[in-house]
Motif scaffolding. Structure first.
Motif, PDB file in Angstrom:
ATOM      1  N   PRO A   1       0.815  -1.224   0.000  1.00 27.39           N
ATOM      2  CA  PRO A   1       0.000   0.000   0.000  1.00 27.39           C
ATOM      3  C   PRO A   1       0.843   1.266   0.000  1.00 27.39           C
ATOM      4  CG  PRO A   1       0.049  -0.981   2.187  1.00 27.39           C
ATOM      5  CD  PRO A   1       0.727  -1.960   1.273  1.00 27.39           C
ATOM      6  N   GLU A   2       0.370   2.255  -0.720  1.00 30.19           N
ATOM      7  CA  GLU A   2       0.951   3.585  -0.611  1.00 30.19           C
ATOM      8  C   GLU A   2       0.661   4.116   0.789  1.00 30.19           C
ATOM      9  OE1 GLU A   2       2.811   4.733  -2.845  1.00 30.19           O
ATOM     10  OE2 GLU A   2       2.321   3.523  -4.604  1.00 30.19           O
ATOM     11  N   PRO A   3       1.498   5.009   1.308  1.00 32.09           N
ATOM     12  CA  PRO A   3       1.298   5.507   2.677  1.00 32.09           C
ATOM     13  C   PRO A   3      -0.097   6.054   2.946  1.00 32.09           C
ATOM     14  CG  PRO A   3       3.462   6.130   1.891  1.00 32.09           C
ATOM     15  CD  PRO A   3       2.759   5.507   0.719  1.00 32.09           C
ATOM     16  N   ASP A   4      -0.689   6.746   1.962  1.00 34.11           N
ATOM     17  CA  ASP A   4      -2.013   7.336   2.226  1.00 34.11           C
ATOM     18  C   ASP A   4      -3.133   6.306   2.184  1.00 34.11           C
ATOM     19  OD1 ASP A   4      -2.124   6.902  -0.496  1.00 34.11           O
ATOM     20  OD2 ASP A   4      -2.549   8.980  -1.035  1.00 34.11           O
ATOM     21  N   GLU A   5      -2.820   5.077   1.778  1.00 33.83           N
ATOM     22  CA  GLU A   5      -3.810   4.002   1.880  1.00 33.83           C
ATOM     23  C   GLU A   5      -3.925   3.509   3.322  1.00 33.83           C
ATOM     24  OE1 GLU A   5      -5.712   2.514  -0.842  1.00 33.83           O
ATOM     25  OE2 GLU A   5      -5.090   4.473  -1.601  1.00 33.83           O
ATOM     26  N   ILE A   6      -2.872   3.709   4.101  1.00 30.66           N
ATOM     27  CA  ILE A   6      -2.876   3.312   5.510  1.00 30.66           C
ATOM     28  C   ILE A   6      -3.173   4.509   6.411  1.00 30.66           C
ATOM     29  CG2 ILE A   6      -1.520   2.267   7.365  1.00 30.66           C
ATOM     30  CD1 ILE A   6      -2.161   0.316   5.136  1.00 30.66           C
ATOM     31  N   TYR A   7      -2.517   5.619   6.140  1.00 29.33           N
ATOM     32  CA  TYR A   7      -2.690   6.825   6.966  1.00 29.33           C
ATOM     33  C   TYR A   7      -3.098   8.000   6.079  1.00 29.33           C
ATOM     34  CZ  TYR A   7       0.072   3.981  10.210  1.00 29.33           C
ATOM     35  OH  TYR A   7       0.533   2.960  11.012  1.00 29.33           O
TER      36      TYR A   7
END
Length: 295
Positions: free
Chosen positions: A93-99
């Motif tokens: 996941p790209e970071p903005d998919e998690i946060y």
């Protein structure tokens, strides 16, 4: 093996598996895969219809920005290592998919997260619990597989899954060791040649201490001897070396119930952790017969 980076695409795929009545296993990782990770993949492959491996270097579980920056990123070689296992999906996941922007929620597990790495790495398990909760929900996994080397982490994840009524079964798998007894870890890659030769002392010292305690030696004395051996071997410092009950992590002064020895020590600027089970008061094999206990 597909590689997916967005949770919408991930969910579209897992929904097709759900409609077919098939089970999903997940192996959460931060990459830099080694044989320990791959043993978890094999376990997932054997117990579920579809396997997802996640690769996400989670910034929220690092206390030290320098440690985060040094963490190895090896996406291409990780994918090559996974290819023979026939997994269905590598989720990166790209970071903005998690946060995503505005993210303001933290999952915090008390009790089993106290002490050990919870004391020496403040906030670490909050980061672990938060990202694991998100990954379990995003992957819709029936089972998630974690190694026992990070034994405190394993119990934190079991606790959060129970407390939050998550459907995912958390499966603990044995620690995998190098031929010389060093517990496999991505951090081992950061050791210089000399320190790498020293690092297996951890396994020998813990095993010796565990056997001494099982035979009835005073735990405090056994732990003092172990500390002296580690520092004499060249370890820089010891964050903790403790006897704790399994699985609730109460400090123990005698091995009168299931217990483990837990260690975190610094060598060549690298923090290494390990743990071994301690048998009850009973006859055990000599260290020559069995030099390394599985953890």
């Amino acid at each position: 093996m597909q590689i997916i980076r967005q949770k919408a695409a991930l969910r579209a795929l897992t929904e097709t598996w759900r409609r077919a009545g098939e089970t999903i296993g997940v192996v959460p990782t931060m990459g830099a895969l080694h044989a320990g990770h791959l043993s978890l993949v094999a376990a997932a492959r054997a117990r579920t219809d579809h396997v997802i491996v996640t690769l996400f270097v989670n910034p929220r579980q690092f206390n030290n920005p320098e440690d985060l920056a040094k963490y190895p990123r090896t996406e291409e070689s990780d994918a090559e290592k996974l290819a023979p296992f026939g997994i269905d999906l590598l989720y990166i996941p790209e970071p903005d998919e998690i946060y995503p922007e505005g993210f303001a929620t933290t999952v915090s597990v008390s009790g089993v997260s106290d002490g050990l790495c919870g004391a020496t790495r403040p906030g670490h398990f909050d980061g672990v619990a938060t990202v694991v909760t998100k990954l379990l929900l995003q992957t819709d996994a029936d089972r998630a597989f974690f190694g026992e080397k990070d034994y405190q982490q394993l119990q934190v994840v079991k606790r959060l899954a129970t407390d939050l009524d998550l459907k995912t079964e958390i499966v603990g798998c044995p620690t995998i060791r190098e031929d010389d007894g060093l517990a496999m870890s991505s951090r081992n890659l950061r050791l210089g040649a000399g320190p790498r030769e020293t690092a297996p002392v951890i396994g020998r010292v813990l095993t010796t201490a565990a056997k001494a305690i099982a035979r009835g030696e005073n735990p405090a004395q056994a732990l003092d001897t172990a500390r002296e051996a580690l520092l004499s071997a060249g370890f820089d410092s010891i964050d903790y070396l403790e006897l704790r009950s399994d699985p609730d992590f109460q400090l123990m002064t005698k091995a009168d119930r299931p217990a483990r020895l837990f260690l975190a020590a610094w060598l060549d600027g690298v923090r290494l952790i390990d743990n071994v089970a301690v048998a009850g008061r009973q006859k055990v094999e000599s260290s020559e017969d069995q030099p390394f206990e599985p953890a």
